[in-house]
Design an enzyme around this catalytic site. Structure first.
Site, PDB file in Angstrom:
ATOM      1  N   THR A  50       0.847  -1.198   0.000  1.00 13.88           N
ATOM      2  CA  THR A  50       0.000   0.000   0.000  1.00 13.88           C
ATOM      3  C   THR A  50       0.881   1.245   0.000  1.00 13.88           C
ATOM      4  O   THR A  50       2.082   1.176   0.231  1.00 13.88           O
ATOM      5  CB  THR A  50      -0.911   0.058   1.252  1.00 13.88           C
ATOM      6  OG1 THR A  50      -0.102   0.076   2.428  1.00 13.88           O
ATOM      7  CG2 THR A  50      -1.868  -1.132   1.316  1.00 13.88           C
ATOM      8  N   ASP A 110       5.234 -11.471   8.684  1.00 13.11           N
ATOM      9  CA  ASP A 110       5.719 -10.431   9.578  1.00 13.11           C
ATOM     10  C   ASP A 110       7.161 -10.061   9.236  1.00 13.11           C
ATOM     11  O   ASP A 110       8.093 -10.804   9.548  1.00 13.11           O
ATOM     12  CB  ASP A 110       5.614 -10.935  11.026  1.00 13.11           C
ATOM     13  CG  ASP A 110       6.114  -9.929  12.042  1.00 13.11           C
ATOM     14  OD1 ASP A 110       6.433  -8.781  11.650  1.00 13.11           O
ATOM     15  OD2 ASP A 110       6.186 -10.282  13.239  1.00 13.11           O
ATOM     16  N   ALA A 111       7.333  -8.901   8.627  1.00 13.24           N
ATOM     17  CA  ALA A 111       8.665  -8.466   8.185  1.00 13.24           C
ATOM     18  C   ALA A 111       9.608  -8.207   9.348  1.00 13.24           C
ATOM     19  O   ALA A 111      10.825  -8.144   9.159  1.00 13.24           O
ATOM     20  CB  ALA A 111       8.555  -7.208   7.327  1.00 13.24           C
ATOM     21  N   LEU A 138       7.667   0.110   6.003  1.00 17.10           N
ATOM     22  CA  LEU A 138       6.765  -0.594   6.910  1.00 17.10           C
ATOM     23  C   LEU A 138       5.910   0.403   7.692  1.00 17.10           C
ATOM     24  O   LEU A 138       6.402   1.433   8.137  1.00 17.10           O
ATOM     25  CB  LEU A 138       7.542  -1.446   7.912  1.00 17.10           C
ATOM     26  CG  LEU A 138       8.088  -2.794   7.435  1.00 17.10           C
ATOM     27  CD1 LEU A 138       8.599  -3.582   8.626  1.00 17.10           C
ATOM     28  CD2 LEU A 138       7.046  -3.589   6.688  1.00 17.10           C
ATOM     29  N   TYR A 234       2.879  15.289  16.420  1.00 14.93           N
ATOM     30  CA  TYR A 234       3.582  14.437  15.456  1.00 14.93           C
ATOM     31  C   TYR A 234       5.099  14.555  15.614  1.00 14.93           C
ATOM     32  O   TYR A 234       5.719  13.751  16.288  1.00 14.93           O
ATOM     33  CB  TYR A 234       3.139  14.746  14.018  1.00 14.93           C
ATOM     34  CG  TYR A 234       3.522  13.620  13.073  1.00 14.93           C
ATOM     35  CD1 TYR A 234       2.626  12.591  12.801  1.00 14.93           C
ATOM     36  CD2 TYR A 234       4.781  13.549  12.499  1.00 14.93           C
ATOM     37  CE1 TYR A 234       2.977  11.536  11.976  1.00 14.93           C
ATOM     38  CE2 TYR A 234       5.142  12.505  11.686  1.00 14.93           C
ATOM     39  CZ  TYR A 234       4.246  11.503  11.425  1.00 14.93           C
ATOM     40  OH  TYR A 234       4.605  10.450  10.616  1.00 14.93           O
ATOM     41  N   VAL A 273      -3.385  10.991   2.504  1.00 13.00           N
ATOM     42  CA  VAL A 273      -4.400  10.186   3.171  1.00 13.00           C
ATOM     43  C   VAL A 273      -3.942   8.734   3.191  1.00 13.00           C
ATOM     44  O   VAL A 273      -3.707   8.123   2.143  1.00 13.00           O
ATOM     45  CB  VAL A 273      -5.752  10.282   2.440  1.00 13.00           C
ATOM     46  CG1 VAL A 273      -6.807   9.418   3.146  1.00 13.00           C
ATOM     47  CG2 VAL A 273      -6.214  11.731   2.372  1.00 13.00           C
TER      48      VAL A 273
END
Length: 396
Positions: A50, A110-111, A138, A234, A273
């Protein structure tokens, strides 16, 4: 089955295979329209299903005719239940890559684990010999540490004090005030363990130890800085500490790759997004206002435009990679233009529920959100019966 979006809070629990497929095809067409990139030829993308990771895999394959191995952790479909969108994205990517005569194989697992790392190394060794570009993209909220066995959970919290500011429910358009309590205990350490650079360095060390890195190999991880509006929650919060660690890790990796003239970079990308950003208070409102301004200025970019520009104008120009004073590649340069940020700050002060549809691009935000799951994609018949069970042919 007829597949419709089902919402649970800020997450869509269904995804549409045809919509995801069309999204991937649209990105491929964009890359092909921009011409060839003289880039890497054997590429490993960690977090390939993604967002920026998928865009990196598409750009490598269809911009540089690269062989790609993608690592991701996605939910497969079953009868009556859709897969996660990353599964359908990866299936569509591989179909298109194979049709184009390109090597493309995937590993689902699972990386963070030693098992998936070794599985990937074995595949590189068997099929490619070495890789010359490693993208680390990731995005996971948790990490089981492969050495200690401790399960670390990341948190998105300010440090030192409560953060209060505006946010928006992007479904309803309601602007409200939200407060986020500061981190406590081991929150910072856990967030750094999940989202910092340790796992990236573990991947590179493992590849180096088995002589799977080509001479001059490059590795890139993705980060974000953002404006002063969001920095308390952030960049100056727990996630910011993890990003600082990620960025410092790039220097350590570059030092470790000196013998093969290898380089590690962190690319600071634009606010977009994503499933993760949609759940972060303040960010949806900021992105809605940012989109409005950048679209008006004709400088808006999505993931694929960002990564195409990263490859074409930064990584593979034949010259030294341009970086800022902290050694970072800046692809957030258009977002962070002073004139853009001044306009966002002005609109932020004005934003209320009653005017957000006029001064912000909430429609564009919602469309991008649904697109993540394969919905609201132009050209897709959502009333048609759709096979939800799609397989990835080369999955391991």
């Amino acid at each position: 089955m007829i597949i419709e979006p089902r919402m649970r809070g800020f997450i869509c629990t269904t995804s549409h295979p045809k919509g995801c497929e069309q999204n991937v095809k649209n990105q491929i067409e964009y890359i092909q329209s921009k011409g060839a990139i003289d880039g890497a030829k054997n590429v490993l993308v960690i977090g390939a299903s993604t967002g920026f990771g998928l865009a990196s895999r598409i750009t490598s394959a269809f911009g540089s005719n690269a062989a790609t191995i993608g690592v991701f952790f996605e939910k497969a479909p079953s009868e009556g239940k859709t897969a996660s969108p990353g599964w359908y994205n990866s299936a569509a990517f591989e179909n298109e890559a194979h049709k184009a005569g390109l090597y493309a194989k995937s590993i689902n697992g699972d990386a963070f684990s030693n098992q998936v790392k070794q599985q990937t190394l074995d595949l590189i060794k068997a099929d490619l010999g070495q890789v010359d570009l490693i993208i680390y993209s990731l995005a996971s909220p948790v990490r089981m540490h492969p050495v200690t066995g401790i399960l670390h959970r990341s948190v998105l919290k300010p440090i030192g004090g409560t953060f209060t500011n505006k946010t928006v429910d992007f479904h309803s358009g309601k602007v409200s005030e939200i407060s986020i309590e500061p981190c406590t205990g081991d929150d910072i350490e856990n967030t750094v363990a999940v989202m910092g650079g340790e796992d990236w360095e573990m991947w590179i060390d493992a590849l180096k130890a088995q002589n799977l890195l080509a001479q001059g190999a490059t590795t890139v991880a993705y980060s974000y800085i953002g404006p002063s509006l969001t920095e308390a929650v952030y960049r100056k919060g727990t996630i910011g500490r993890a990003k600082d660690h990620l960025e410092s890790t790039a220097f350590a990796i570059t030092d470790s790759l000196a013998a093969i003239d290898g380089k590690a970079f962190v690319s600071v990308n634009k606010a977009l997004v994503t499933q993760a950003s949609s759940a972060i208070p303040v960010i949806p409102l900021y992105i809605s206002l940012l989109y409005q301004i950048m679209k008006e200025e004709g400088i808006h970019e999505g993931c694929i435009e960002q990564i195409q520009r990263l490859y074409q104008e930064r990584l593979f120009t034949g010259n030294e990679v341009p970086v800022d004073e902290k050694g970072r590649i800046r692809i957030d340069d258009l977002e962070m233009r002073p004139d853009v940020q001044e306009k966002v700050a002005k609109l932020w002060m004005e934003a209320v529920t009653e005017n957000l549809s006029e001064i912000g691009d909430l429609v564009g935000y919602r469309k991008d959100f649904y697109n993540l799951f394969g919905f609201d994609v132009d050209g897709v018949d959502y009333k048609a019966d759709t096979n939800e069970v799609i397989n990835i042919k080369s999955i391991s």
